[in-house]
Design a protein around this motif. Sequence first.
Motif, PDB file in Angstrom:
ATOM      1  N   GLU A   1     111.150 -22.643   8.528  1.00 52.57           N
ATOM      2  CA  GLU A   1     112.505 -22.103   8.332  1.00 52.57           C
ATOM      3  C   GLU A   1     113.473 -22.641   9.383  1.00 52.57           C
ATOM      4  OE1 GLU A   1     112.054 -17.813   8.316  1.00 52.57           O
ATOM      5  OE2 GLU A   1     113.070 -17.801   6.358  1.00 52.57           O
ATOM      6  N   ALA A   2     112.960 -22.834  10.592  1.00 46.51           N
ATOM      7  CA  ALA A   2     113.804 -23.354  11.671  1.00 46.51           C
ATOM      8  C   ALA A   2     114.208 -24.797  11.370  1.00 46.51           C
ATOM      9  CB  ALA A   2     113.063 -23.272  13.000  1.00 46.51           C
ATOM     10  N   LEU A   3     113.263 -25.576  10.841  1.00 45.18           N
ATOM     11  CA  LEU A   3     113.575 -26.968  10.486  1.00 45.18           C
ATOM     12  C   LEU A   3     114.614 -27.015   9.366  1.00 45.18           C
ATOM     13  CD1 LEU A   3     110.029 -28.654  10.521  1.00 45.18           C
ATOM     14  CD2 LEU A   3     111.816 -28.789  12.269  1.00 45.18           C
ATOM     15  N   GLU A   4     114.476 -26.082   8.419  1.00 41.00           N
ATOM     16  CA  GLU A   4     115.437 -26.053   7.306  1.00 41.00           C
ATOM     17  C   GLU A   4     116.844 -25.725   7.799  1.00 41.00           C
ATOM     18  OE1 GLU A   4     113.523 -23.424   4.506  1.00 41.00           O
ATOM     19  OE2 GLU A   4     111.931 -24.920   4.240  1.00 41.00           O
ATOM     20  N   VAL A   5     116.918 -24.811   8.774  1.00 42.14           N
ATOM     21  CA  VAL A   5     118.229 -24.463   9.331  1.00 42.14           C
ATOM     22  C   VAL A   5     118.831 -25.660  10.075  1.00 42.14           C
ATOM     23  CG1 VAL A   5     119.366 -23.072  11.105  1.00 42.14           C
ATOM     24  CG2 VAL A   5     117.922 -21.973   9.405  1.00 42.14           C
ATOM     25  N   ILE A   6     117.998 -26.383  10.818  1.00 38.24           N
ATOM     26  CA  ILE A   6     118.499 -27.573  11.530  1.00 38.24           C
ATOM     27  C   ILE A   6     119.070 -28.566  10.523  1.00 38.24           C
ATOM     28  CG2 ILE A   6     117.857 -29.600  12.896  1.00 38.24           C
ATOM     29  CD1 ILE A   6     115.802 -27.897  14.349  1.00 38.24           C
TER      30      ILE A   6
ATOM     31  N   ARG B   1     113.756 -19.664  13.569  1.00 40.10           N
ATOM     32  CA  ARG B   1     115.057 -19.921  12.956  1.00 40.10           C
ATOM     33  C   ARG B   1     116.201 -19.365  13.813  1.00 40.10           C
ATOM     34  NH1 ARG B   1     115.874 -16.224   8.010  1.00 40.10           N
ATOM     35  NH2 ARG B   1     116.351 -14.837   9.727  1.00 40.10           N
ATOM     36  N   ASP B   2     116.030 -18.134  14.306  1.00 43.03           N
ATOM     37  CA  ASP B   2     117.102 -17.516  15.085  1.00 43.03           C
ATOM     38  C   ASP B   2     117.358 -18.245  16.405  1.00 43.03           C
ATOM     39  OD1 ASP B   2     117.380 -15.806  13.045  1.00 43.03           O
ATOM     40  OD2 ASP B   2     116.807 -13.976  14.140  1.00 43.03           O
ATOM     41  N   GLN B   3     116.289 -18.786  16.997  1.00 45.01           N
ATOM     42  CA  GLN B   3     116.482 -19.541  18.249  1.00 45.01           C
ATOM     43  C   GLN B   3     117.309 -20.797  18.000  1.00 45.01           C
ATOM     44  OE1 GLN B   3     112.338 -19.552  19.168  1.00 45.01           O
ATOM     45  NE2 GLN B   3     112.666 -18.592  21.166  1.00 45.01           N
ATOM     46  N   VAL B   4     117.048 -21.439  16.870  1.00 49.68           N
ATOM     47  CA  VAL B   4     117.823 -22.636  16.520  1.00 49.68           C
ATOM     48  C   VAL B   4     119.293 -22.268  16.357  1.00 49.68           C
ATOM     49  CG1 VAL B   4     118.253 -24.343  14.704  1.00 49.68           C
ATOM     50  CG2 VAL B   4     115.914 -23.886  15.445  1.00 49.68           C
ATOM     51  N   LEU B   5     119.537 -21.164  15.658  1.00 49.16           N
ATOM     52  CA  LEU B   5     120.921 -20.746  15.426  1.00 49.16           C
ATOM     53  C   LEU B   5     121.620 -20.409  16.740  1.00 49.16           C
ATOM     54  CD1 LEU B   5     120.466 -18.680  12.157  1.00 49.16           C
ATOM     55  CD2 LEU B   5     121.816 -20.766  12.429  1.00 49.16           C
ATOM     56  N   GLN B   6     120.898 -19.746  17.635  1.00 48.73           N
ATOM     57  CA  GLN B   6     121.494 -19.414  18.935  1.00 48.73           C
ATOM     58  C   GLN B   6     121.840 -20.679  19.711  1.00 48.73           C
ATOM     59  OE1 GLN B   6     118.599 -16.722  20.513  1.00 48.73           O
ATOM     60  NE2 GLN B   6     119.341 -15.077  19.180  1.00 48.73           N
ATOM     61  N   LEU B   7     120.899 -21.647  19.692  1.00 42.12           N
ATOM     62  CA  LEU B   7     121.138 -22.917  20.384  1.00 42.12           C
ATOM     63  C   LEU B   7     122.384 -23.614  19.846  1.00 42.12           C
ATOM     64  CD1 LEU B   7     117.738 -24.766  20.793  1.00 42.12           C
ATOM     65  CD2 LEU B   7     119.482 -24.471  22.543  1.00 42.12           C
ATOM     66  N   ALA B   8     122.574 -23.493  18.538  1.00 42.55           N
ATOM     67  CA  ALA B   8     123.711 -24.162  17.904  1.00 42.55           C
ATOM     68  C   ALA B   8     124.980 -23.327  18.030  1.00 42.55           C
ATOM     69  CB  ALA B   8     123.397 -24.438  16.441  1.00 42.55           C
ATOM     70  N   GLY B   9     124.872 -22.182  18.717  1.00 41.73           N
ATOM     71  CA  GLY B   9     126.041 -21.332  18.919  1.00 41.73           C
ATOM     72  C   GLY B   9     126.470 -20.601  17.660  1.00 41.73           C
ATOM     73  N   ARG B  10     125.518 -20.312  16.781  1.00 45.34           N
ATOM     74  CA  ARG B  10     125.851 -19.598  15.551  1.00 45.34           C
ATOM     75  C   ARG B  10     125.251 -18.203  15.593  1.00 45.34           C
ATOM     76  NH1 ARG B  10     127.589 -23.917  12.119  1.00 45.34           N
ATOM     77  NH2 ARG B  10     128.092 -22.402  10.512  1.00 45.34           N
ATOM     78  N   VAL B  11     125.946 -17.252  14.964  1.00 45.60           N
ATOM     79  CA  VAL B  11     125.429 -15.888  14.893  1.00 45.60           C
ATOM     80  C   VAL B  11     124.491 -15.830  13.681  1.00 45.60           C
ATOM     81  CG1 VAL B  11     126.041 -13.453  14.654  1.00 45.60           C
ATOM     82  CG2 VAL B  11     127.576 -15.033  15.869  1.00 45.60           C
ATOM     83  N   PRO B  12     123.192 -15.568  13.923  1.00 47.91           N
ATOM     84  CA  PRO B  12     122.212 -15.642  12.833  1.00 47.91           C
ATOM     85  C   PRO B  12     122.613 -14.934  11.539  1.00 47.91           C
ATOM     86  CG  PRO B  12     121.070 -15.353  14.897  1.00 47.91           C
ATOM     87  CD  PRO B  12     122.543 -15.280  15.209  1.00 47.91           C
ATOM     88  N   ASP B  13     122.963 -13.628  11.601  1.00 52.95           N
ATOM     89  CA  ASP B  13     123.255 -12.891  10.364  1.00 52.95           C
ATOM     90  C   ASP B  13     124.436 -13.493   9.610  1.00 52.95           C
ATOM     91  OD1 ASP B  13     121.186 -11.258  10.862  1.00 52.95           O
ATOM     92  OD2 ASP B  13     122.391  -9.620  11.721  1.00 52.95           O
ATOM     93  N   GLN B  14     125.459 -13.857  10.398  1.00 56.13           N
ATOM     94  CA  GLN B  14     126.671 -14.420   9.798  1.00 56.13           C
ATOM     95  C   GLN B  14     126.358 -15.753   9.108  1.00 56.13           C
ATOM     96  OE1 GLN B  14     129.764 -14.460  12.761  1.00 56.13           O
ATOM     97  NE2 GLN B  14     130.995 -15.817  11.499  1.00 56.13           N
ATOM     98  N   PHE B  15     125.592 -16.613   9.804  1.00 53.88           N
ATOM     99  CA  PHE B  15     125.251 -17.929   9.260  1.00 53.88           C
ATOM    100  C   PHE B  15     124.481 -17.783   7.952  1.00 53.88           C
ATOM    101  CE2 PHE B  15     122.194 -21.408   8.742  1.00 53.88           C
ATOM    102  CZ  PHE B  15     123.054 -22.493   8.734  1.00 53.88           C
TER     103      PHE B  15
END
Length: 259
Positions: free
Chosen positions: A204-209, A237-251
């Motif tokens: 899931e983390a790779l898919e988000v990237i 997945r959530d760690q990737v979103l945090q690294l990218a400066g995105r709010v997980p739920d919102q994204f």
Amino acid sequence: MAESDNLALYRLWRPQTFSEMVAQEQVVFPLRQSVITGKFSHALLLSGTRGTGKTSLAKIFAKAINCLDPHEGDPCNACEICLAANDGSLMDINEIDAASHNSVDHIRRLTEEIIFTPVRAKYKVYIIDEVHMLSQGAFNALLKTLEEPPSHAVFIMATTEPHRIPATIISRSQHFQFRRISQEEMVKRMREIASSIDLAIEDEALEVIALLSGGALRDAISLLDQTRQAGAEVISRDQVLQLAGRVPDQFLSETAQAM
Ligand SMILES: [Zn+2]
């Protein structure tokens, strides 16, 4: 520390042969064939969005047409020409960033240089990155050379904005269009890279990237590289979103809506 720990993943995984390219078969196949037959245009225009392999392919082509021992059109990466090209010491392959070298004088100097035969290689290659940044005068100077290029000269122009290239330049070039790299292809490549460095990361983390990178594999690999610094046992997945400066739920609700 292993060498792979020091080098950016993107550089470490930069394709060195046509066979290593991810996707872009519509460009890779004809260019590889043209190396095999020895019949190619002296002006190539590579266009497409950023991070899709234009510069990598330009470098591979420049090497392949000069390689002393090509295999099915692929450069060998072992002969003296390939080795010099790879370490940047081959004077006959030149890379120019048109964003910072866009004046008439820059191009005039280049067109004066190109008359002289190559030093070591068979062809003298000029890779002009971001070619749309050239001034009108610079394009005119380049056009003169493209109209009657010396037989040893090859120009490879790369651009993210082909609509800004004068029609006169395009008509004298062979134009290859790069496409955005698909989700599946990006995930597949990242999985390969992650396993090569023993990086545990959820699918899931790779898919988000891949989603965040919008078809640009270079961006995806850079983000994957950043996750190495997260220091987690398994990257989520959530760690990737945090690294990218995105709010997980919102994204996630945004992407759900987009689908
Ligand atoms: Zn070689």
